[in-house]
Design a protein around this motif. Sequence first.
Motif, PDB file in Angstrom:
ATOM      1  N   VAL A 160      -2.314   2.159  -4.708  1.00 56.20           N
ATOM      2  CA  VAL A 160      -1.850   3.530  -4.482  1.00 56.20           C
ATOM      3  C   VAL A 160      -3.038   4.445  -4.219  1.00 56.20           C
ATOM      4  O   VAL A 160      -3.974   4.518  -5.028  1.00 56.20           O
ATOM      5  CB  VAL A 160      -1.053   4.057  -5.698  1.00 56.20           C
ATOM      6  N   ALA A 161      -3.006   5.144  -3.079  1.00 54.90           N
ATOM      7  CA  ALA A 161      -4.036   6.125  -2.735  1.00 54.90           C
ATOM      8  C   ALA A 161      -3.580   7.499  -3.200  1.00 54.90           C
ATOM      9  O   ALA A 161      -2.488   7.946  -2.850  1.00 54.90           O
ATOM     10  CB  ALA A 161      -4.271   6.130  -1.222  1.00 54.90           C
ATOM     11  N   ALA A 206      -5.203   1.509   0.794  1.00 58.82           N
ATOM     12  CA  ALA A 206      -4.697   1.382  -0.577  1.00 58.82           C
ATOM     13  C   ALA A 206      -4.427  -0.077  -0.907  1.00 58.82           C
ATOM     14  O   ALA A 206      -4.721  -0.545  -2.014  1.00 58.82           O
ATOM     15  CB  ALA A 206      -3.430   2.214  -0.743  1.00 58.82           C
ATOM     16  N   ALA A 207      -3.878  -0.802   0.071  1.00 50.75           N
ATOM     17  CA  ALA A 207      -3.617  -2.227  -0.143  1.00 50.75           C
ATOM     18  C   ALA A 207      -4.924  -2.996  -0.306  1.00 50.75           C
ATOM     19  O   ALA A 207      -5.068  -3.833  -1.208  1.00 50.75           O
ATOM     20  CB  ALA A 207      -2.807  -2.797   1.018  1.00 50.75           C
ATOM     21  N   GLY A 257       0.817  -1.198   0.000  1.00 54.98           N
ATOM     22  CA  GLY A 257       0.000   0.000   0.000  1.00 54.98           C
ATOM     23  C   GLY A 257       0.849   1.245   0.000  1.00 54.98           C
ATOM     24  O   GLY A 257       1.843   1.328   0.728  1.00 54.98           O
ATOM     25  N   VAL A 258       0.471   2.223  -0.823  1.00 56.92           N
ATOM     26  CA  VAL A 258       1.171   3.508  -0.898  1.00 56.92           C
ATOM     27  C   VAL A 258       0.161   4.629  -0.706  1.00 56.92           C
ATOM     28  O   VAL A 258      -0.902   4.633  -1.337  1.00 56.92           O
ATOM     29  CB  VAL A 258       1.888   3.698  -2.249  1.00 56.92           C
ATOM     30  N   ASP A 259       0.490   5.579   0.153  1.00 63.61           N
ATOM     31  CA  ASP A 259      -0.367   6.729   0.418  1.00 63.61           C
ATOM     32  C   ASP A 259       0.352   7.983  -0.065  1.00 63.61           C
ATOM     33  O   ASP A 259       1.386   8.368   0.490  1.00 63.61           O
ATOM     34  CB  ASP A 259      -0.657   6.823   1.917  1.00 63.61           C
ATOM     35  N   VAL A 260      -0.174   8.603  -1.119  1.00 65.56           N
ATOM     36  CA  VAL A 260       0.430   9.809  -1.687  1.00 65.56           C
ATOM     37  C   VAL A 260      -0.210  11.030  -1.043  1.00 65.56           C
ATOM     38  O   VAL A 260      -1.419  11.249  -1.175  1.00 65.56           O
ATOM     39  CB  VAL A 260       0.245   9.858  -3.214  1.00 65.56           C
ATOM     40  N   GLY A 261       0.592  11.806  -0.342  1.00 69.52           N
ATOM     41  CA  GLY A 261       0.098  13.017   0.309  1.00 69.52           C
ATOM     42  C   GLY A 261       0.763  14.261  -0.241  1.00 69.52           C
ATOM     43  O   GLY A 261       1.707  14.184  -1.035  1.00 69.52           O
ATOM     44  N   ALA A 294      -5.020  -7.060  -8.220  1.00 73.97           N
ATOM     45  CA  ALA A 294      -4.511  -6.535  -9.476  1.00 73.97           C
ATOM     46  C   ALA A 294      -3.052  -6.149  -9.326  1.00 73.97           C
ATOM     47  O   ALA A 294      -2.541  -5.973  -8.221  1.00 73.97           O
ATOM     48  CB  ALA A 294      -5.352  -5.323  -9.893  1.00 73.97           C
ATOM     49  N   ASP A 295      -2.369  -5.983 -10.462  1.00 80.65           N
ATOM     50  CA  ASP A 295      -0.957  -5.602 -10.427  1.00 80.65           C
ATOM     51  C   ASP A 295      -0.791  -4.230  -9.780  1.00 80.65           C
ATOM     52  O   ASP A 295      -0.040  -4.052  -8.833  1.00 80.65           O
ATOM     53  CB  ASP A 295      -0.384  -5.589 -11.842  1.00 80.65           C
ATOM     54  N   VAL A 296      -1.466  -3.223 -10.330  1.00 80.04           N
ATOM     55  CA  VAL A 296      -1.441  -1.863  -9.783  1.00 80.04           C
ATOM     56  C   VAL A 296      -2.872  -1.342  -9.732  1.00 80.04           C
ATOM     57  O   VAL A 296      -3.615  -1.436 -10.711  1.00 80.04           O
ATOM     58  CB  VAL A 296      -0.572  -0.916 -10.643  1.00 80.04           C
TER      59      VAL A 296
END
Length: 289
Positions: A62-63, A256-257, A5-9, A117-119
């Motif tokens: 990815v969030a 996100a994950a 999981g990625v959180d974009v801030g 899914a992949d991404v």
Amino acid sequence: MQVFGVDVGGSGIKGAPVNVEDGSLAAPRHRIATPQPADPTAVAGTVAEVVGHFGWTGPVGVALPAVVKNGVAMTAANIDPAWIGTDAIAVLSAALGAAGITPTSVPAPGAAAPVAADVTTVNDADAAGIAEMAFGAGRDVGGLVIMTTFGTGIGTALFLHGQLVPNTELGHLEIHGHDAETRASDAARERDDLSWEKWAKRVTRYLRTLEALLWPDLIIIGGGVSKKADRFLDELDVRTRVVPAQLQNEAGIVGAALAGLSDQGRPRPPARAARRRGPATRPPGGRRP
């Protein structure tokens, strides 16, 4: 099973592998400052750097601080406007591939086919809400639940009986001639040097507007302020039960994950038994007696 999981801030991009069965991080999160300008290429490169830090090759969620429809960013909040109209999945996949990272789908235990899914991309407030509904303050809660995130802006996620209604942008409601997040976000509290008590009055006004429109059963307060809930929660004057988020800064990563899972794999609150109704007796064009 794990999904990254990625959180974009607006200020930082953070991520970690997540155990999707219980929402725990499989390793301490890694954070890198958000590049400036935060255009798609620069942000995607930083996401790849965060993922690469772990040597990860599995699925990635990815969030993004944007409305996301079918993998395409439709808005851009606290990131570069160049994101608008960008195929986020394609850009992120290309960046991961250029860094030598090839995310692969993985099967859930006992599943005949991969369910991750992949991404995958998802709105950041929706991601936080997904996590709280699965493992936090919204777990096992039926009815209408609103997740609010107070930070640079105000994000919202709406759930009806555990099901996400995606991409609600209720932080931009106009209240007394102002965009709500310009007055009631945590950034507004810091900008105007407000005490917690005075800020709570602004938050009360915002939450009452949500109540008038939606009549929720529960409101969850998330974002960075959730760690300081004892400073303002008792100052709120609303009819709905309000609770702080439990996952705090990990909610975006965990959500996100989870968003990378298909419906059959995503943890959800238990379904409530449907009520059976008798046949309708309302005559055509008339009221039910």
